[in-house]
Motif scaffolding. Structure first.
Motif, PDB file in Angstrom:
ATOM      1  N   TYR A 161     -11.581   2.264   1.409  1.00 57.46           N
ATOM      2  CA  TYR A 161     -10.739   3.398   0.781  1.00 57.46           C
ATOM      3  C   TYR A 161     -10.302   2.627  -0.515  1.00 57.46           C
ATOM      4  CZ  TYR A 161     -12.060   6.521   4.719  1.00 57.46           C
ATOM      5  OH  TYR A 161     -12.544   6.879   5.839  1.00 57.46           O
ATOM      6  N   ARG A 209      -7.384   3.153  -3.927  1.00 58.88           N
ATOM      7  CA  ARG A 209      -6.443   4.460  -4.352  1.00 58.88           C
ATOM      8  C   ARG A 209      -5.789   3.038  -6.219  1.00 58.88           C
ATOM      9  NH1 ARG A 209      -4.596   9.254  -5.286  1.00 58.88           N
ATOM     10  NH2 ARG A 209      -5.506   9.889  -3.991  1.00 58.88           N
ATOM     11  N   ALA A 236       1.232   2.662  -3.364  1.00 60.46           N
ATOM     12  CA  ALA A 236      -0.273   3.226  -4.425  1.00 60.46           C
ATOM     13  C   ALA A 236       0.002   4.474  -4.652  1.00 60.46           C
ATOM     14  CB  ALA A 236      -1.243   2.627  -3.701  1.00 60.46           C
ATOM     15  N   PHE A 237      -0.040   5.319  -4.966  1.00 55.73           N
ATOM     16  CA  PHE A 237       0.402   6.918  -5.562  1.00 55.73           C
ATOM     17  C   PHE A 237      -0.630   7.451  -6.280  1.00 55.73           C
ATOM     18  CE2 PHE A 237       2.902   6.814  -1.748  1.00 55.73           C
ATOM     19  CZ  PHE A 237       4.175   6.176  -2.123  1.00 55.73           C
ATOM     20  N   ALA A 238      -1.079   8.421  -6.631  1.00 54.02           N
ATOM     21  CA  ALA A 238      -2.189   9.166  -7.740  1.00 54.02           C
ATOM     22  C   ALA A 238      -1.330   9.535  -8.967  1.00 54.02           C
ATOM     23  CB  ALA A 238      -2.453  10.481  -7.272  1.00 54.02           C
ATOM     24  N   SER A 267      -3.365   9.185   1.456  1.00 55.11           N
ATOM     25  CA  SER A 267      -3.121   8.256   0.976  1.00 55.11           C
ATOM     26  C   SER A 267      -2.091   8.585  -0.515  1.00 55.11           C
ATOM     27  CB  SER A 267      -3.653   7.367   0.296  1.00 55.11           C
ATOM     28  OG  SER A 267      -5.120   7.773  -0.003  1.00 55.11           O
ATOM     29  N   ALA A 268      -2.521   9.350  -0.906  1.00 53.04           N
ATOM     30  CA  ALA A 268      -1.328  10.068  -2.054  1.00 53.04           C
ATOM     31  C   ALA A 268       0.288   9.806  -1.658  1.00 53.04           C
ATOM     32  CB  ALA A 268      -1.405  10.782  -2.561  1.00 53.04           C
ATOM     33  N   TRP A 292     -18.939   6.181   6.232  1.00 44.51           N
ATOM     34  CA  TRP A 292     -19.682   4.729   6.937  1.00 44.51           C
ATOM     35  C   TRP A 292     -18.913   4.792   8.207  1.00 44.51           C
ATOM     36  CZ3 TRP A 292     -14.981   1.813   7.334  1.00 44.51           C
ATOM     37  CH2 TRP A 292     -13.600   2.545   6.213  1.00 44.51           C
ATOM     38  N   ALA A 350       1.356   8.128   1.388  1.00 44.99           N
ATOM     39  CA  ALA A 350       1.598   7.250   2.611  1.00 44.99           C
ATOM     40  C   ALA A 350       0.420   6.468   2.423  1.00 44.99           C
ATOM     41  CB  ALA A 350       1.807   7.346   3.879  1.00 44.99           C
ATOM     42  N   SER A 351       0.563   4.936   2.924  1.00 42.59           N
ATOM     43  CA  SER A 351      -0.310   4.460   2.831  1.00 42.59           C
ATOM     44  C   SER A 351      -1.078   4.443   4.491  1.00 42.59           C
ATOM     45  CB  SER A 351       0.552   2.636   3.703  1.00 42.59           C
ATOM     46  OG  SER A 351      -1.333   2.093   4.111  1.00 42.59           O
ATOM     47  N   LEU A 352      -2.668   4.067   3.869  1.00 43.20           N
ATOM     48  CA  LEU A 352      -3.497   4.806   5.247  1.00 43.20           C
ATOM     49  C   LEU A 352      -3.154   3.923   6.928  1.00 43.20           C
ATOM     50  CD1 LEU A 352      -7.009   4.835   3.311  1.00 43.20           C
ATOM     51  CD2 LEU A 352      -5.464   6.754   3.885  1.00 43.20           C
ATOM     52  N   TRP A 373      -5.631  -4.100   2.578  1.00 40.17           N
ATOM     53  CA  TRP A 373      -5.349  -4.120   3.646  1.00 40.17           C
ATOM     54  C   TRP A 373      -6.392  -4.325   3.969  1.00 40.17           C
ATOM     55  CZ3 TRP A 373      -7.778  -1.857   8.038  1.00 40.17           C
ATOM     56  CH2 TRP A 373      -6.032  -1.361   9.294  1.00 40.17           C
ATOM     57  N   TRP A 380      -7.966  -0.615   1.289  1.00 39.56           N
ATOM     58  CA  TRP A 380      -8.105  -0.238   2.984  1.00 39.56           C
ATOM     59  C   TRP A 380      -8.931  -0.975   2.820  1.00 39.56           C
ATOM     60  CZ3 TRP A 380      -5.370   3.579  -0.171  1.00 39.56           C
ATOM     61  CH2 TRP A 380      -3.920   3.454  -0.025  1.00 39.56           C
ATOM     62  N   PRO A 397       0.309  -1.007   0.023  1.00 42.87           N
ATOM     63  CA  PRO A 397      -0.413   0.018   0.527  1.00 42.87           C
ATOM     64  C   PRO A 397       0.846   1.645   0.005  1.00 42.87           C
ATOM     65  CG  PRO A 397      -1.218  -1.868   1.566  1.00 42.87           C
ATOM     66  CD  PRO A 397       0.177  -2.326   0.256  1.00 42.87           C
ATOM     67  N   GLU A 398       2.140   1.111   0.832  1.00 41.69           N
ATOM     68  CA  GLU A 398       2.748   2.413   0.883  1.00 41.69           C
ATOM     69  C   GLU A 398       3.244   2.745  -0.578  1.00 41.69           C
ATOM     70  OE1 GLU A 398       2.867  -0.427   1.988  1.00 41.69           O
ATOM     71  OE2 GLU A 398       2.931   0.652   4.353  1.00 41.69           O
TER      72      GLU A 398
END
Lengths: 198, 137
Positions: A101, A103, A35-37, B120-121, B17, B123-125, A84, A118, A32-33
């Protein structure tokens, strides 16, 4: 070095089923770390490469998600999607009724090809109201939240120290921040990490 | 890199949610989890009376109001996101002196919360908390 276009291209092909796990190694880290826009929106604006909501349907690896704002999202999970749900897990763990969520990269057909999702993740600033053998109770803005300790997963961070599994230094009355996984339809969460205050 | 270093986390706002469902659109009335926005500890006198970064020894935090832009850089990976103020927060004084580190790089005190889309852009949530540099965006 992987470029934005590389990631977009690989995700697109992965979403179409043309690649799969081979793409994973080509893209480098898929945690996940990573994953960027692909393209950043202007400050204050919605990010088209991000989605949130509740899973209302699943057709194989295509999720239908009802956004909290009423929008409908279609989210494609691929062999390169990181997932996650309390801990890093597999795409089969995303189930109807879960919140999420996501991305990724918004494809021309409106499907979001997910780099990371996530599932049920929450980040709550709370006060600790009770501590039991298998859980911790919280006050979250006046609402009771029950936190379940998951052996082997739940960890505590005491004022910036490295995360440890020992929760014995938690104290009733202290404030804390909790990263956890919501149990849908309840006021209960499973605790991933609890950060405690002074 | 100018600005100052501090901890950054994330928060949900707007329609949501789970436990977030009771949150509103923030002090500015515009906050949404899916937008590039953030909470700032000094948006008004009333806000500063809640967040109190001065109690952590962090004085001189500039008054910035709704819509002002900040750039947040994740000190763990160099990723940067530009967001605008949409809420008051975080409550800095609840975690005075706390540090977030990666490798040998640390930052202390909670000075900014990003929306999930913005966090999240960079770092990971699931990371929850990162050391960050915060500057005018």
């Amino acid at each position: 070095m992987t470029t934005t276009m590389d990631r977009r291209s690989l995700l697109t092909r992965a979403a179409l089923g043309a690649t799969g796990l081979v793409a994973a190694s080509a893209m480098g880290s898929l945690a996940p770390e990573a994953a960027f826009a692909a393209q950043s929106p202007d400050a204050g604006q919605p990010d088209p490469n991000f989605a949130e909501g509740v899973i209302t349907g699943r057709n194989q690896d295509l999720l239908q998600v009802q956004g909290s704002d009423g929008r409908l999202h279609r989210i494609q999970l691929t062999g390169v999607t990181s997932v996650w749900k309390l801990r890093p897990t597999t795409i089969d763990q995303a189930r109807i009724g879960d919140g999420l969520y996501a991305r990724g990269v918004l494809l021309p057909d409106g499907i979001l090809a997910a780099e990371a999702i996530w599932v049920n993740i929450v980040n709550l600033t709370v006060a600790i109201t009770a501590i039991g053998r298998n859980g911790v109770q919280f006050d979250h803005h006046g609402q009771k939240v029950v936190g379940h300790v998951q052996s082997g997963t739940t960890a505590a961070v005491y004022n910036g120290t490295p995360a440890v599994s020992d929760l014995s230094m938690l104290k009733v009355g202290r404030h804390a921040q909790v990263i956890g996984a919501w149990r849908p339809g309840t006021n209960e969460i499973d605790i991933a990490t609890i950060y405690t205050s002074n | 890199m100018a600005g100052f270093n501090g901890e950054a986390s994330w928060f949900c706002c707007g329609n949501a949610w789970g436990p977030c469902a009771s949150t509103g659109h923030g002090a500015c009335g515009t906050c949404n989890s899916g937008s590039f926005q953030h909470a700032w500890p000094n948006t008004s006198d009333a806000c500063l009376a809640i967040t109190r970064p001065d109690r952590c020894g962090f004085t001189g935090m500039t008054r910035r109001t709704c819509g002002f832009r900040h750039a947040t850089t994740n000190l763990c990976n160099g990723k940067r996101v530009v967001t605008s103020i949409a809420d008051c927060g975080p409550q800095t004084d609840l975690f005075c002196g706390e540090q977030a580190c990666c490798g040998g790089t640390c930052a202390a005190n909670r000075l900014l919360d990003l929306t999930p889309a913005a966090f999240s852009a960079i770092a990971s949530l699931s990371a929850g908390l990162i050391p960050a540099n915060i500057d005018v965006g």
